[in-house]
Motif scaffolding. Structure first.
Motif, PDB file in Angstrom:
ATOM      1  N   ASP A  61       0.463   3.775  -0.723  1.00  0.00           N
ATOM      2  CA  ASP A  61      -0.543   2.779  -0.367  1.00  0.00           C
ATOM      3  C   ASP A  61      -1.863   3.495  -0.128  1.00  0.00           C
ATOM      4  O   ASP A  61      -1.888   4.605   0.422  1.00  0.00           O
ATOM      5  CB  ASP A  61      -0.157   1.988   0.881  1.00  0.00           C
ATOM      6  CG  ASP A  61      -1.025   0.757   1.059  1.00  0.00           C
ATOM      7  OD1 ASP A  61      -0.664  -0.305   0.507  1.00  0.00           O
ATOM      8  OD2 ASP A  61      -2.068   0.865   1.728  1.00  0.00           O
ATOM      9  N   ALA A  62      -2.962   2.865  -0.539  1.00  0.00           N
ATOM     10  CA  ALA A  62      -4.275   3.489  -0.401  1.00  0.00           C
ATOM     11  C   ALA A  62      -4.812   3.403   1.014  1.00  0.00           C
ATOM     12  O   ALA A  62      -5.784   4.084   1.353  1.00  0.00           O
ATOM     13  CB  ALA A  62      -5.263   2.840  -1.373  1.00  0.00           C
ATOM     14  N   VAL A  63      -4.183   2.555   1.870  1.00  0.00           N
ATOM     15  CA  VAL A  63      -4.661   2.395   3.241  1.00  0.00           C
ATOM     16  C   VAL A  63      -3.597   2.831   4.244  1.00  0.00           C
ATOM     17  O   VAL A  63      -3.832   3.711   5.078  1.00  0.00           O
ATOM     18  CB  VAL A  63      -5.082   0.929   3.504  1.00  0.00           C
ATOM     19  CG1 VAL A  63      -5.537   0.765   4.956  1.00  0.00           C
ATOM     20  CG2 VAL A  63      -6.191   0.518   2.549  1.00  0.00           C
ATOM     21  N   ALA A  64      -2.430   2.213   4.168  1.00  0.00           N
ATOM     22  CA  ALA A  64      -1.380   2.504   5.146  1.00  0.00           C
ATOM     23  C   ALA A  64      -0.050   2.627   4.419  1.00  0.00           C
ATOM     24  O   ALA A  64       0.634   1.624   4.160  1.00  0.00           O
ATOM     25  CB  ALA A  64      -1.314   1.407   6.198  1.00  0.00           C
ATOM     26  N   ALA A  65       0.289   3.836   4.058  1.00  0.00           N
ATOM     27  CA  ALA A  65       1.559   4.094   3.388  1.00  0.00           C
ATOM     28  C   ALA A  65       2.688   4.060   4.405  1.00  0.00           C
ATOM     29  O   ALA A  65       2.472   4.059   5.632  1.00  0.00           O
ATOM     30  CB  ALA A  65       1.507   5.445   2.685  1.00  0.00           C
ATOM     31  N   ASP A  66       3.926   4.026   3.916  1.00  0.00           N
ATOM     32  CA  ASP A  66       5.098   4.110   4.798  1.00  0.00           C
ATOM     33  C   ASP A  66       5.513   5.564   4.940  1.00  0.00           C
ATOM     34  O   ASP A  66       5.679   6.283   3.945  1.00  0.00           O
ATOM     35  CB  ASP A  66       6.258   3.301   4.213  1.00  0.00           C
ATOM     36  CG  ASP A  66       6.008   1.805   4.274  1.00  0.00           C
ATOM     37  OD1 ASP A  66       5.088   1.387   5.012  1.00  0.00           O
ATOM     38  OD2 ASP A  66       6.717   1.057   3.570  1.00  0.00           O
TER      39      ASP A  66
END
Length: 552
Positions: free
Chosen positions: A542-547
Motif C-alpha cells: 500500500d502506498a499509504v498504510a501497508a500491512d
C-alpha cells in the motif's frame, strides 16, 4: 586501371564551457585543430608540384580551377605532391585521385560565388571511383583551409545547397577495395554543405582538424563499407551550428551497410552529435565533449561503445535528444548534463530517452555504466529533469536497459521512468533524485524492473502507475531510510496487482504497526541494531498504510 576515367577524360576525372567542475578528471586538454603556421616539409620521396607552376594565382578572385586540376593531373602521373603556397585559390570542382598528396602553406581553397542551385563539390573523388579488389594508395590532404564562402552562395539554410561539400570521398560499391585517404591539420569554414563527406567504401583518417560554421556538419558519413578514424577534431559555429552526422543510407561493397568508426578527443562546441550505425557496424568513442544539445544515437543491428565523454542534452524533439533502436549500445563513465539550451520553460529534459516504438525491434540493449546524471548550474526551477526514460515497450521483444553504478544527483526529478512497459535493471547506482523509479505498464504490456544494491536516502520515492498482472518488480539488497520510504501511485489499486520478488529493507526508529507506513509486499522493516534489532514483514502493499506483521 583501378581508377575509372584515368587519364582519358578531359583533364582528369555555447555553450562552450561545461558546468563548473564537470569532467575535469576524465576529459583531457582541448584538441589541437588549427593548421600549422609553418610550411610543412615535403613528403618524403615525392616530387613536389606547385600549383603556381601550372598557372594558379592564389589572388582570391581569379578562378584557379583549371590550374589546380593541371597540377593534380601532373602529380597523378608520378604519385607526387600538389603544393599550394600562401594565398586564396578560388576553385569550383577539382577531381582527385589516389596516391597523391595535397599540401598547403597558409593556403585557402575558396568556393566561388554561387551560380544558383550549385551542388558542385570542391575537392572530390566522385568522378574517379576507386574500382579494385585491393585498397588504393593513400590520398593525403594536409594543412589547407577550405572556405565555403557562404555569404556569396545565396539561400542554403533550407538545404538548397546541401551537397556542396568541401571534401568528398567515395569509391565504387561494386569492388572490395577501399579508397584510402587521410586529412590532417585542415580547417573547414563557412560551408553550405558538409566539411568532410564520405559516401561508401572509404578508409579515412582525420586528425587535428577544425570545422567552423559548416551548415550540415563538420564530418558527415552516409554509406557502408567504410573504416573511419577521427582524432582531435573540433567544431564550433556562431552562424551555423556545426556537428557530426553519421547516417548510413547507402550500401557499400556486397550490399553491406556496416561501417566502423573510431573517435578520440572530439569537441563539439556548438553542434549536434548524431550517430546512426546499423547492420553490423560499430562506433567506438572516447573523450568526446558535446557542449550543446542535441544528441541522437541509433544502432539497429550495430554496436556502440562510448567512454569518458560529456553530453549536454536538451528537451526531446522528434529527431533529437533520443536513443533509438540500440542494437548494443553502452555508455561507460560518461556524464549527461540536462541543458534546456534556451528553450523557454516549462520544459522537460530527459537525458537518456530510449525509443523503440515507431518500428518495433527486438533484442535491443542499452547499458549506462558508472555514468553521472546532472544539470547545468543555472537550471530554471520549472524545468523537469529525468535521467532515463524508456518509451512503451513489450517484454516479449527481449529489450533491456541497464543502469549500473554511477550517480543521479539531487537536482534531477526522476531517476528512471518506465513509461509503458519494458525491462530495466538498476544496480548499484547512487540515486538522489526525488523519484528513484517511476514505472507503468500500458495496454497489458507490463514491466519487469530490477532494483539491486541500492541505498536510498531521504526525499526519494518509488512511483508505480498502472501495474498489471504482467508487471514484476525484483528487489535485492535495497536499503531505504524511513524518511525516504515514500511510495506513490497514480492508481493505488495498481500496487495490489504488482508482483514483487524479494523486498526492500526499511530502516526506521519505531514499529510500523499502529501508524501509516507505506510498503511493498516482501519488504522488511528494521528498528534497532545488532542483537536488539526488531523485524516486521510487509504482507500487503500500500502506498499509504501497508500491512506489517512482527517477524522476530
Amino acid at each position: 586501371m583501378p581508377v575509372r576515367g584515368l587519364p582519358g577524360r578531359r583533364g582528369l576525372p555555447r555553450r562552450t564551457l561545461l558546468a563548473a567542475g564537470l569532467g575535469a578528471a576524465v576529459i583531457g586538454v582541448g584538441c589541437t585543430a588549427a593548421p600549422r603556421p609553418e610550411p610543412p616539409p615535403p613528403s618524403p620521396g615525392r616530387q613536389r608540384i606547385a600549383v603556381a607552376d601550372h598557372g594558379a594565382t592564389g589572388d582570391g578572385s581569379t578562378d584557379d580551377t583549371a590550374a589546380v586540376q593541371r597540377a593534380v593531373d601532373a602529380a597523378a602521373v608520378v604519385d607526387g605532391e600538389v603544393f599550394f603556397g600562401p594565398g586564396t585559390y578560388v576553385v569550383t570542382t577539382v577531381h582527385l585521385v589516389p596516391g597523391i598528396w595535397l599540401t598547403g602553406d597558409r593556403a585557402t581553397i575558396r568556393r566561388p560565388p554561387t551560380r544558383g542551385k550549385d551542388w558542385l563539390r570542391t575537392f572530390t573523388t566522385e568522378d574517379l571511383d576507386w574500382d579494385s579488389e585491393t585498397d588504393s594508395a593513400p590520398l593525403v590532404v594536409r594543412n589547407l583551409t577550405f572556405d565555403g564562402n557562404r555569404l556569396e552562395q545565396g539561400p542554403y539554410q533550407s538545404y538548397e545547397l546541401e551537397h556542396a561539400h568541401l571534401l568528398h570521398f567515395t569509391a565504387t560499391p561494386g569492388s572490395k577495395g577501399r579508397l584510402v585517404a587521410r586529412v590532417s591539420d585542415c580547417r573547414f569554414v563557412d560551408g553550405v554543405g558538409d566539411g568532410i563527406n564520405i559516401r561508401c567504401n572509404v578508409a579515412l583518417t582525420v586528425e587535428r582538424c577544425e570545422a567552423v560554421d559548416v551548415f550540415r556538419g563538420g564530418f558527415v558519413m552516409v554509406g557502408g563499407g567504410c573504416e573511419v578514424d577521427i582524432t582531435d577534431f573540433t567544431t564550433r559555429g556562431a552562424t551555423d551550428r556545426t556537428g557530426i552526422d553519421i547516417e548510413i543510407m547507402i550500401a557499400g561493397y556486397g550490399g553491406s551497410f556496416a561501417s566502423h568508426v573510431r573517435m578520440r578527443r572530439v569537441r563539439l562546441h556548438d553542434g549536434d552529435f548524431d550517430i546512426a550505425i546499423r547492420d553490423g557496424g560499430t562506433f567506438d568513442g572516447d573523450d568526446i565533449m558535446v557542449s550543446r544539445p542535441p544528441i541522437t544515437v541509433s544502432a539497429p543491428g550495430g554496436t556502440v561503445r562510448i567512454r569518458r565523454s560529456i553530453f549536454h542534452v536538451g528537451p526531446w524533439a522528434p529527431n533529437a535528444n533520443r536513443i533509438v533502436y540500440p542494437g548494443d549500445v553502452e555508455f561507460r563513465e560518461c556524464t549527461f548534463v540536462a541543458d534546456p539550451d534556451g528553450e523557454p520553460p516549462p520544459v522537460t529534459v530527459t537525458m537518456v530517452r530510449l525509443m523503440t516504438t515507431s518500428w518495433p525491434r527486438s533484442r535491443l540493449s542499452l547499458s549506462l555504466v558508472d555514468c553521472t546524471f546532472t544539470t547545468v548550474p543555472d537550471l530554471p526551477a520549472d524545468v523537469t529533469v529525468r535521467a532515463v526514460q524508456v518509451d512503451p515497450d513489450s517484454l516479449a521483444r527481449g529489450n533491456v536497459v541497464r543502469v549500473v553504478g554511477g550517480t543521479v544527483d539531487d537536482r534531477v526529478d526522476e531517476g528512471v521512468w518506465v513509461s509503458g512497459g519494458g525491462r530495466v535493471e538498476i544496480t548499484g547506482t547512487m540515486i538522489n533524485s526525488t523519484t528513484v523509479l517511476r514505472a507503468a505498464g500500458l495496454r497489458g504490456s507490463g514491466f519487469d524492473v530490477t532494483l539491486a544494491e541500492l541505498e536510498l536516502g531521504p526525499g526519494t520515492a518509488l512511483r508505480i502507475d498502472l501495474a498489471d498482472a504482467r508487471s514484476l518488480l525484483r528487489i535485492s539488497d535495497v536499503v531505504v531510510h524511513e524518511p525516504g520510504n515514500a511510495i506513490r501511485s497514480e492508481r493505488p489499486e495498481s500496487l495490489a496487482r504488482l508482483r514483487v520478488q524479494g523486498g526492500r529493507t526499511v530502516l526506521g526508529r519505531q514499529s510500523p504497526q499502529g501508524r501509516s507506513v507505506p510498503g511493498l509486499a516482501g519488504d522488511e522493516f528494521l528498528v534497532g541494531s545488532g542483537s536488539a534489532v526488531r523485524r516486521w514483514l510487509c504482507t500487503r502493499s500500500d502506498a499509504v498504510a501497508a500491512d506489517w506483521r512482527r517477524a522476530d
